[in-house]
Design a protein around this motif. Structure first.
Motif, short mmCIF file in Angstrom:
data_model
loop_
_atom_site.label_atom_id
_atom_site.label_comp_id
_atom_site.label_asym_id
_atom_site.label_seq_id
_atom_site.Cartn_x
_atom_site.Cartn_y
_atom_site.Cartn_z
N ALA A 10 0.83 -1.21 0.00
CA ALA A 10 0.00 0.00 0.00
C ALA A 10 0.86 1.25 0.00
O ALA A 10 0.48 2.28 -0.58
N LEU A 11 2.03 1.20 0.64
CA LEU A 11 2.93 2.35 0.65
C LEU A 11 3.62 2.53 -0.70
O LEU A 11 4.12 3.61 -1.00
N ASP A 12 3.65 1.47 -1.49
CA ASP A 12 4.31 1.53 -2.80
C ASP A 12 3.35 1.98 -3.90
O ASP A 12 3.70 1.93 -5.08
N GLY A 13 2.13 2.39 -3.52
CA GLY A 13 1.17 2.88 -4.49
C GLY A 13 0.21 1.85 -5.03
O GLY A 13 -0.48 2.10 -6.01
N TYR A 14 0.12 0.69 -4.36
CA TYR A 14 -0.81 -0.35 -4.80
C TYR A 14 -2.12 -0.25 -4.03
O TYR A 14 -2.16 0.24 -2.90
N ASN A 15 -3.17 -0.74 -4.67
CA ASN A 15 -4.46 -0.90 -3.99
C ASN A 15 -4.55 -2.34 -3.51
O ASN A 15 -4.55 -3.26 -4.32
N THR A 60 0.52 -0.67 12.55
CA THR A 60 1.84 -0.63 13.19
C THR A 60 2.94 -0.79 12.15
O THR A 60 3.93 -0.05 12.15
N GLN A 61 2.78 -1.76 11.26
CA GLN A 61 3.80 -2.00 10.24
C GLN A 61 3.97 -0.80 9.33
O GLN A 61 5.10 -0.39 9.01
N LEU A 62 2.86 -0.20 8.90
CA LEU A 62 2.94 0.94 7.99
C LEU A 62 3.57 2.15 8.68
O LEU A 62 4.39 2.85 8.08
N LEU A 63 3.22 2.40 9.93
CA LEU A 63 3.80 3.54 10.64
C LEU A 63 5.30 3.34 10.86
O LEU A 63 6.08 4.30 10.75
N ASP A 64 5.71 2.12 11.17
CA ASP A 64 7.14 1.84 11.33
C ASP A 64 7.88 2.06 10.01
O ASP A 64 8.99 2.63 9.98
N MET A 101 -10.83 1.06 5.49
CA MET A 101 -10.11 1.59 4.33
C MET A 101 -9.03 2.55 4.80
O MET A 101 -9.33 3.57 5.43
N LEU A 102 -7.79 2.22 4.51
CA LEU A 102 -6.66 3.04 4.91
C LEU A 102 -6.00 3.61 3.65
O LEU A 102 -5.48 2.86 2.82
N TYR A 103 -6.05 4.92 3.51
CA TYR A 103 -5.52 5.60 2.34
C TYR A 103 -4.10 6.11 2.64
O TYR A 103 -3.89 6.83 3.63
N CYS A 104 -3.15 5.74 1.79
CA CYS A 104 -1.74 6.09 1.99
C CYS A 104 -1.29 7.03 0.89
O CYS A 104 -1.38 6.70 -0.30
N LEU A 137 3.04 9.02 -4.58
CA LEU A 137 2.38 7.73 -4.61
C LEU A 137 1.09 7.78 -3.81
O LEU A 137 1.03 8.41 -2.75
N THR A 138 0.06 7.11 -4.32
CA THR A 138 -1.19 6.97 -3.57
C THR A 138 -1.59 5.50 -3.59
O THR A 138 -1.73 4.90 -4.66
#
Length: 241
Positions: free
Chosen positions: A71-76, A110-114, A216-219, A230-231
């Motif tokens: 999700a951080l790399d721009g994938y849905n 937690t993983q995304l924030l880290d 739904m978590l939007y990055c 990236l979104t």
């Protein structure tokens, strides 16, 4: 825009009587069902991965952690939890308050924030926003709407699909988006949404979820030095049992 899909098969099978052996056995990638009637033929079903009742929450999350990271790399990214009522779908997604019992949602945050904290050293800046809705009787309802919010339109909230050039996201028009800057903030949203979700007693579960819930978590990330934006989106779905 590419899409990543992960599917959970959440099943929990118990014998009709405590003293009877289970008719179901499982290994890491298959389930075998042996009929109780004499002469019945055993059936086997193959899956990408099979989790038994002894599997920990951390082991389950380890199987999908790479999808979450995407999700951080721009994938849905979309992960489903489905199965019969009482099988543990909501527990898999939300978990309990103990450290060992934390579900996919808090572990994913937690993983995304880290990861965001580590990427900051490389010039990346990210923001996270979350929505939480349920689909009940074919209507979409905002589980994060404040008590004094205007009544939703007749038929529930509407879905909007963005074009690939606009990010390719699917959003729920009118659903509240809340900023997520900590695991505690996400936990508060999950608790708040859980209180608003529709439940009903069934023959197998006194508080069975009668709706599909979608976290739904939007990055959104940007790197000014590289000129990159990236979104991505992480959708965690708990289907009704």
């Amino acid at each position: 825009m590419k899409y990543v899909l992960g599917i959970f098969h959440v099943r929990q099978v118990r014998p009709l009587e405590p003293h009877l052996p289970s008719a179901v056995s499982a290994d890491g990638c298959s389930i075998k069902v042996v009929p109780s009637r004499a002469g019945g033929k055993a059936s086997s079903f193959n899956f990408d991965r099979v989790f038994t009742s002894s599997t920990s929450q951390s082991q389950i999350f380890a199987e999908v952690s790479e999808l979450v990271q995407s999700a951080l790399d721009g994938y849905n990214v979309c992960l489903f939890s489905y199965g019969q009522t009482g099988a543990g779908k909501t527990y898999t997604m939300q978990g309990s308050s103990s450290a060992e019992g934390r579900g996919v949602i808090p572990r994913a945050v937690t993983q995304l924030l880290d990861a965001i904290n580590k990427l900051r050293a490389q010039g990346w800046e990210y923001s996270l926003e979350a929505s939480f809705v349920e689909i009940y009787n074919e209507h979409i309802r905002d589980l994060l709407a404040p008590p004094d919010a205007p009544a939703p339109p007749t038929g529930g909230l509407a879905i909007q699909h963005a074009s690939a050039t606009a990010g390719g996201h699917t959003t729920v028009i009118g659903a509240h988006r809340m900023p997520i800057s900590s695991v505690e903030a996400a936990d508060d949203l999950v608790i708040r949404a859980g209180r608003a979700r529709a439940v009903e007693a069934t023959a197998m579960n006194a508080t069975s979820s009668r709706s599909h819930s979608v976290f739904m978590l939007y990055c959104t990330g940007s790197n000014s030095e590289a000129g990159v934006r990236l979104t991505g989106a992480l959708n965690l779905v708990d289907l009704a049992g």
